[in-house]
Design an enzyme around this catalytic site. Structure first.
Site, mmCIF file in Angstrom:
data_model
loop_
_atom_site.group_PDB
_atom_site.id
_atom_site.type_symbol
_atom_site.label_atom_id
_atom_site.label_comp_id
_atom_site.label_asym_id
_atom_site.label_seq_id
_atom_site.Cartn_x
_atom_site.Cartn_y
_atom_site.Cartn_z
ATOM 1 N N CYS A 1 -11.626 3.193 9.208
ATOM 2 C CA CYS A 1 -10.972 2.544 8.447
ATOM 3 C C CYS A 1 -9.199 2.651 9.339
ATOM 4 O O CYS A 1 -8.220 2.916 9.008
ATOM 5 C CB CYS A 1 -10.831 2.225 7.324
ATOM 6 S SG CYS A 1 -12.621 2.496 6.178
ATOM 7 N N CYS B 1 -11.910 1.959 -13.414
ATOM 8 C CA CYS B 1 -12.466 0.653 -12.227
ATOM 9 C C CYS B 1 -12.576 2.383 -11.820
ATOM 10 O O CYS B 1 -11.241 3.185 -11.535
ATOM 11 C CB CYS B 1 -11.205 0.353 -11.865
ATOM 12 S SG CYS B 1 -12.034 -0.409 -10.299
HETATM 13 FE FE1 SF4 Z 1 -11.818 4.267 4.652
HETATM 14 FE FE2 SF4 Z 1 -11.661 4.314 2.383
HETATM 15 FE FE3 SF4 Z 1 -12.115 6.514 4.025
HETATM 16 FE FE4 SF4 Z 1 -9.452 5.086 4.022
HETATM 17 S S1 SF4 Z 1 -10.374 6.132 2.205
HETATM 18 S S2 SF4 Z 1 -10.817 5.475 5.647
HETATM 19 S S3 SF4 Z 1 -10.736 2.997 3.562
HETATM 20 S S4 SF4 Z 1 -13.327 4.502 3.406
#
Ligand code: SF4
Ligand code: SAM
Ligand code: DTB
Length: 329
Positions: A68, A139
């Site tokens: 990401c 959550c």
């Molecule tokens: Fe992606 Fe979540 Fe990993 Fe960050 S923690 S790289 S947002 S999957």
């Protein structure tokens, strides 16, 4: 018909058949008309002077296998972060107790996983049960889930699962290549079908177009049931991540995005999420006026800084806003 001439009830109708052209037209309204419409819708279902507060804790930090482009927790980027294994339950409960004492009504636990292992879920369930016993809503955000894991979380009493779409389907592959948009939709469907409340939103300010923002909002608004919580994050630019150095989004466009989320999903908690540290008090006040009625509260998000709690308390006092407990209309 202009927004001010439309009957109030029709503005706040719960719909799941929004068209892209309608969402784009809302985003492009004269600002005052847009805010008027958003504020009108907001008042149909919510106390306009109440904001729900959630606190975050990173229960497993960094070393994530995913790519990401915004995320400092990906193992692929050099973001100056200390990775940490899954926390012990008692340390998590201590942090939750502190968040409760500061006034948070919901405690959100985030883990830097593509997806959890089954043995991780057992410990997370213990965390959920402990946090619930403190009288807080729970959550978690753990990445993609299997059916079995989703059911274990439901059986453990989890209130909300956070899983963001992040952006439009079209722009998604510019940001993330290691899992698909459909993977995200599948996890969201599992969570919904298991009867867990859905917390789902996205990030703006990642270099996406206006149409991408419209498509993200459209995707959320046309789900069979609107997510109960809709976090709208402004990208927190972290050095070492590919998105560091992206041109900043016009703050007015951010406020517009919040207003349109409010209009499309009248009963959802729209959360003014990451990025508040870089926003003025006046901009945040505009976001509340546009229909945001939830924030992340506490001095850290997951790994980056959030405003100081006493600053938020003062801001709420200046605005006559009370911290709310109830999570859903
Ligand atoms: Fe992606 Fe979540 Fe990993 Fe960050 S923690 S790289 S947002 S999957
Ligand atoms: N790993 C899990 C996942 O990706 O679903 C859960 C944790 S992940 C950090 C949760 C969400 O935080 C992401 O989906 C993204 O929307 C948000 N996020 C992460 N880094 C961010 C940043 N730099 N700015 C704004 N939001 C961010
Ligand atoms: C969400 O939409 N935003 C939160 C929460 N859900 C998990 C996370 C924001 C993370 C910001 C970057 C960081 O602190 O690591």
């Amino acid at each position: 018909m202009s927004a001010s001439q439309k009957p109030l009830e029709s503005m706040a109708t719960i719909r799941h058949d929004w068209q892209l052209a309608e969402v784009e037209a809302l985003l492009a309204l004269p600002f005052n008309d847009l805010i008027y419409q958003a504020q009108t819708v907001h008042r149909v279902y919510f106390d306009p002077n109440e904001v729900q507060v959630s606190s975050l804790l990173s229960i497993k930090t960094g070393s994530c296998s995913e790519d990401c482009g915004y995320c400092p927790q990906s193992a692929r980027y050099d973001s100056d972060l200390n990775p940490e294994a899954l926390m012990p339950v008692d340390a998590v409960l201590k942090a939750a107790q502190q968040a409760k004492e500061q006034g948070a009504s919901r405690f959100c636990m985030g883990a830097a996983w593509r997806s959890p292992k089954d043995r991780d879920i057992e410990r997370v369930v213990e965390m959920v049960q402990g946090v619930k016993a403190l009288g807080m809503e729970t959550c978690v955000t753990l990445g993609m889930l299997s059916d079995k894991q989703t059911q274990a979380l439901k059986d453990g009493g989890l209130d909300y699962y956070n899983h963001n779409l992040d952006t439009s389907e079209d722009y998604y592959s510019e940001i993330i290549t290691t899992r698909t948009y459909q993977d995200r939709l599948d996890t969201l469907e599992r969570v919904r079908d298991a009867g867990i409340n859905v917390c789902c939103g996205g990030i703006v300010g990642m270099g996406e177009s206006e149409t991408d923002r419209a498509k993200l909002l459209l995707q959320l608004a046309n789900m069979p049931k609107h997510p109960e919580s809709v976090p709208i994050n402004m990208l927190v630019q972290v050095e070492g991540t590919p998105l560091h150095g992206t041109e900043a989004l016009d703050p007015i466009v951010f406020v517009r995005t919040i207003a349109v989320a409010r209009i499309l999903m009248p009963q959802s908690r729209v959360r003014l999420s990451a990025g508040r540290k870089a926003m003025s008090d006046e901009m945040q006040a505009l976001c509340f006026l546009a229909g945001a009625n939830s924030i992340f509260y506490g001095e850290k998000l997951l790994t980056t800084d959030n405003p100081m709690t006493n600053h938020d308390q003062q801001l709420f006092e200046r605005l006559g806003v009370k911290m709310g407990g109830s999570s859903y209309a």
